[in-house]
Motif scaffolding. Structure first.
Motif, PDB file in Angstrom:
ATOM      1  N   ILE A   1      -9.003  18.537  -2.477  1.00 28.82           N
ATOM      2  CA  ILE A   1      -7.900  17.640  -2.118  1.00 28.82           C
ATOM      3  C   ILE A   1      -8.084  16.306  -2.828  1.00 28.82           C
ATOM      4  CG2 ILE A   1      -6.853  16.330  -0.224  1.00 28.82           C
ATOM      5  CD1 ILE A   1      -7.479  18.693   1.597  1.00 28.82           C
ATOM      6  N   ASP A   2      -7.018  15.827  -3.426  1.00 37.06           N
ATOM      7  CA  ASP A   2      -7.028  14.530  -4.113  1.00 37.06           C
ATOM      8  C   ASP A   2      -6.619  13.441  -3.117  1.00 37.06           C
ATOM      9  OD1 ASP A   2      -7.125  12.599  -6.092  1.00 37.06           O
ATOM     10  OD2 ASP A   2      -5.030  12.916  -6.667  1.00 37.06           O
ATOM     11  N   LEU A   3      -7.498  12.456  -2.914  1.00 40.19           N
ATOM     12  CA  LEU A   3      -7.264  11.396  -1.928  1.00 40.19           C
ATOM     13  C   LEU A   3      -6.834  10.117  -2.627  1.00 40.19           C
ATOM     14  CD1 LEU A   3      -7.476  10.282   1.007  1.00 40.19           C
ATOM     15  CD2 LEU A   3      -9.850   9.704   0.473  1.00 40.19           C
ATOM     16  N   SER A   4      -5.767   9.496  -2.095  1.00 37.42           N
ATOM     17  CA  SER A   4      -5.290   8.212  -2.600  1.00 37.42           C
ATOM     18  C   SER A   4      -5.375   7.186  -1.476  1.00 37.42           C
ATOM     19  CB  SER A   4      -3.846   8.346  -3.090  1.00 37.42           C
ATOM     20  OG  SER A   4      -3.296   7.075  -3.405  1.00 37.42           O
ATOM     21  N   LEU A   5      -6.101   6.095  -1.716  1.00 35.22           N
ATOM     22  CA  LEU A   5      -6.289   5.056  -0.695  1.00 35.22           C
ATOM     23  C   LEU A   5      -5.619   3.762  -1.139  1.00 35.22           C
ATOM     24  CD1 LEU A   5     -10.055   5.443   0.296  1.00 35.22           C
ATOM     25  CD2 LEU A   5      -8.065   6.110   1.645  1.00 35.22           C
ATOM     26  N   THR A   6      -4.781   3.203  -0.284  1.00 31.02           N
ATOM     27  CA  THR A   6      -4.199   1.881  -0.495  1.00 31.02           C
ATOM     28  C   THR A   6      -4.447   1.090   0.786  1.00 31.02           C
ATOM     29  OG1 THR A   6      -2.468   2.839  -1.891  1.00 31.02           O
ATOM     30  CG2 THR A   6      -2.129   0.581  -1.095  1.00 31.02           C
ATOM     31  N   LEU A   7      -5.519   0.315   0.786  1.00 31.64           N
ATOM     32  CA  LEU A   7      -5.972  -0.332   2.017  1.00 31.64           C
ATOM     33  C   LEU A   7      -5.949  -1.847   1.876  1.00 31.64           C
ATOM     34  CD1 LEU A   7      -9.090   1.918   2.763  1.00 31.64           C
ATOM     35  CD2 LEU A   7      -6.735   2.264   3.519  1.00 31.64           C
TER      36      LEU A   7
ATOM     37  N   ILE B   1      -3.696  13.772  -0.260  1.00 30.51           N
ATOM     38  CA  ILE B   1      -3.598  12.968   0.959  1.00 30.51           C
ATOM     39  C   ILE B   1      -3.461  11.518   0.527  1.00 30.51           C
ATOM     40  CG2 ILE B   1      -4.753  12.157   3.049  1.00 30.51           C
ATOM     41  CD1 ILE B   1      -6.191  14.809   3.223  1.00 30.51           C
ATOM     42  N   GLU B   2      -2.442  10.840   1.056  1.00 27.46           N
ATOM     43  CA  GLU B   2      -2.220   9.437   0.743  1.00 27.46           C
ATOM     44  C   GLU B   2      -2.408   8.617   2.024  1.00 27.46           C
ATOM     45  OE1 GLU B   2       1.598   8.902  -1.033  1.00 27.46           O
ATOM     46  OE2 GLU B   2       1.326  10.566  -2.459  1.00 27.46           O
ATOM     47  N   VAL B   3      -3.333   7.660   1.960  1.00 27.34           N
ATOM     48  CA  VAL B   3      -3.626   6.806   3.121  1.00 27.34           C
ATOM     49  C   VAL B   3      -3.212   5.383   2.778  1.00 27.34           C
ATOM     50  CG1 VAL B   3      -5.387   5.960   4.703  1.00 27.34           C
ATOM     51  CG2 VAL B   3      -5.552   8.289   3.773  1.00 27.34           C
ATOM     52  N   LEU B   4      -2.363   4.823   3.638  1.00 29.28           N
ATOM     53  CA  LEU B   4      -1.872   3.463   3.435  1.00 29.28           C
ATOM     54  C   LEU B   4      -2.179   2.625   4.670  1.00 29.28           C
ATOM     55  CD1 LEU B   4      -0.140   1.235   2.043  1.00 29.28           C
ATOM     56  CD2 LEU B   4       1.862   2.264   3.176  1.00 29.28           C
ATOM     57  N   LEU B   5      -2.806   1.481   4.473  1.00 26.75           N
ATOM     58  CA  LEU B   5      -3.055   0.539   5.563  1.00 26.75           C
ATOM     59  C   LEU B   5      -2.513  -0.821   5.154  1.00 26.75           C
ATOM     60  CD1 LEU B   5      -4.455  -0.317   8.251  1.00 26.75           C
ATOM     61  CD2 LEU B   5      -6.483  -0.844   6.879  1.00 26.75           C
ATOM     62  N   ASP B   6      -1.610  -1.364   5.958  1.00 28.94           N
ATOM     63  CA  ASP B   6      -1.151  -2.727   5.722  1.00 28.94           C
ATOM     64  C   ASP B   6      -1.138  -3.471   7.053  1.00 28.94           C
ATOM     65  OD1 ASP B   6       1.171  -1.942   7.072  1.00 28.94           O
ATOM     66  OD2 ASP B   6       2.254  -1.491   5.213  1.00 28.94           O
ATOM     67  N   PHE B   7      -0.509  -4.608   7.067  1.00 27.22           N
ATOM     68  CA  PHE B   7      -0.560  -5.476   8.254  1.00 27.22           C
ATOM     69  C   PHE B   7       0.035  -4.807   9.496  1.00 27.22           C
ATOM     70  CE2 PHE B   7       1.363  -8.674  11.050  1.00 27.22           C
ATOM     71  CZ  PHE B   7       0.234  -9.419  11.366  1.00 27.22           C
ATOM     72  N   GLU B   8       1.079  -3.987   9.321  1.00 28.47           N
ATOM     73  CA  GLU B   8       1.807  -3.463  10.486  1.00 28.47           C
ATOM     74  C   GLU B   8       1.522  -2.013  10.818  1.00 28.47           C
ATOM     75  OE1 GLU B   8       5.992  -3.413  10.061  1.00 28.47           O
ATOM     76  OE2 GLU B   8       6.025  -2.190   8.246  1.00 28.47           O
ATOM     77  N   LYS B   9       0.919  -1.246   9.891  1.00 30.65           N
ATOM     78  CA  LYS B   9       0.800   0.192  10.163  1.00 30.65           C
ATOM     79  C   LYS B   9      -0.336   0.838   9.387  1.00 30.65           C
ATOM     80  CE  LYS B   9       4.092   1.777   6.625  1.00 30.65           C
ATOM     81  NZ  LYS B   9       4.296   0.443   6.031  1.00 30.65           N
ATOM     82  N   LEU B  10      -0.689   2.046   9.881  1.00 29.61           N
ATOM     83  CA  LEU B  10      -1.559   2.977   9.170  1.00 29.61           C
ATOM     84  C   LEU B  10      -0.745   4.240   8.933  1.00 29.61           C
ATOM     85  CD1 LEU B  10      -4.229   4.224   8.146  1.00 29.61           C
ATOM     86  CD2 LEU B  10      -4.737   4.838  10.524  1.00 29.61           C
ATOM     87  N   SER B  11      -0.711   4.697   7.687  1.00 31.55           N
ATOM     88  CA  SER B  11       0.073   5.880   7.327  1.00 31.55           C
ATOM     89  C   SER B  11      -0.833   6.895   6.648  1.00 31.55           C
ATOM     90  CB  SER B  11       1.222   5.486   6.385  1.00 31.55           C
ATOM     91  OG  SER B  11       1.873   6.642   5.884  1.00 31.55           O
TER      92      SER B  11
END
Length: 380
Positions: free
Chosen positions: A267-273, A306-316
């Protein structure tokens, strides 16, 4: 609980039916009783009129000339009397409303009326009309009686249903308690061997790397399941200590934990944290992240993303897996509900995620298309 609701619902419906039948019968009896009583009274008045005429007694005629007719016949205060001559000509009448001479007994404007023609023209009187006023008081008394019986029946049925349900569910509850105790004890006992296995894997020597990885992955799956079971069993009973948690750092640690599992499925993981801190129980947040990652890996396709996104308002967390049928989206966060029975599991992961979200006032949103993938968003 469902058994009790079905029982009480059916009993309440039956009691309502009985109350309606009882009320209908009692209203009919009320009318018949008043009819019998008033006809007897009217017949007594007619007998006095006929007797006065036959005996040529002028006392009654003189009384009618000076007083209201009900006084002359000694009627009770709830009665009014009307004496009518030929062609329904009013002779001595204490009321003003028109009379329906086609009926012998009827109810109108809160009063009963009965008509008697047995005088046969004696003293010039052809029809006696007897009026009984304020019938609503008797009807209201009947209403109160029926309501009292109805409420007492409901109270008795509710009490009986509660006692029966308690007796019926007692052995089931005892078995549930025994099973709950067994699961808790078993879960507790699992902790030591799982920890020992995970610690011992790194010390293995002269073992094929693939076999070692397989053992490690299996041990991690067992450890994750153990963590979920412990959380599910103890969450309602523990006081969660909250502190400030670096969410970005925690996600990076959990990614490292699941790295081998993702590698096994290529699985290719993409992190934007982005930097984010939450005041939360750290163990609960770990369970939330672990279950999102675990589902994204378990239900993903070989060579997926799998794409993981973390910003001020949410975790996706977005995956390219099998997705969820639209008909199952509404129930997917319920305990023991699974979107796909082919992938194993107990259906408790998303229930734990949903519980943690509710506990911390987070909002969980799920977007999914079958055979395309799913996106789980946690809004803080």
């Amino acid at each position: 609980m469902r058994f009790l609701l079905i029982y009480l619902g059916s009993i309440y419906a039956f009691i309502c039916l009985l109350a309606w039948m009882f009320y209908t019968i009692e209203i009919k009896n009320l009318h018949e009783n008043y009819a019998l009583k008033m006809r007897a009274t009217a017949s007594s008045i007619a007998h006095k009129i006929v007797t006065a005429h036959m005996m040529e007694d002028g006392t009654l005629h003189q009384c009618l000339a000076k007083n209201a007719p009900e006084i002359c016949f000694g009627l009770e205060k709830e009665y009014q009397l009307g004496l009518f001559g030929e062609n329904n000509k009013p002779l001595h009448v204490s009321f003003s409303e028109p009379i329906d001479f086609s009926k012998t007994f009827y109810l109108e404007n809160d009063s009963f009326y009965t008509l008697d023609e047995s005088t046969q023209g004696h003293l010039g009187i052809h029809t006696i009309v007897l009026k009984h006023m304020h019938i609503s008081s008797a009807v209201n008394a009947l209403h109160s009686q029926v309501l009292l019986y109805f409420l007492l029946s409901l109270a008795f049925a509710t009490f009986l249903g509660y006692v029966l349900a308690k007796q019926f569910l007692k052995p089931i509850q005892e078995e549930i308690n025994h099973l709950d105790t067994f699961i808790k004890d078993s879960t507790h006992e699992l902790n030591t061997p799982i920890t020992a296995i995970l610690m011992s894997i790194g010390t293995l020597k002269n073992v094929d790397e693939k076999k070692r990885k397989r053992i490690e992955l299996s041990a991690k799956r067992i450890a994750t399941l153990y963590g979920n079971l412990s959380f599910m069993l103890l969450h309602d009973k523990q006081n969660e200590e909250k502190n400030d948690v670096d969410v970005k750092k925690l996600i990076e640690e959990r990614v490292e934990y699941f790295a081998d599992l993702m590698a096994s499925k290529r699985i290719d993981l993409s992190l934007t944290l982005e930097e984010k801190s939450l005041h939360i129980n750290e163990e609960s947040l770990i369970k939330l992240i672990d279950n999102l990652f675990s589902n994204a890996i378990k239900y993903n396709r070989l060579g997926g993303t799998i794409e993981v996104l973390l910003d001020f308002e949410k975790l996706s967390v977005k995956d390219s897996g099998i997705g969820i049928e639209s008909s199952k989206l509404g129930d997917i966060t319920k305990r023991y509900k699974r979107a796909n029975s082919d992938k194993g599991g107990f259906g408790i992961g998303l229930d734990i995620v949903n519980t943690i979200c509710k506990t911390n006032s987070f909002r969980l949103e799920i977007d999914s298309k079958e055979n395309e993938g799913s996106t789980f968003r946690i809004y803080f």
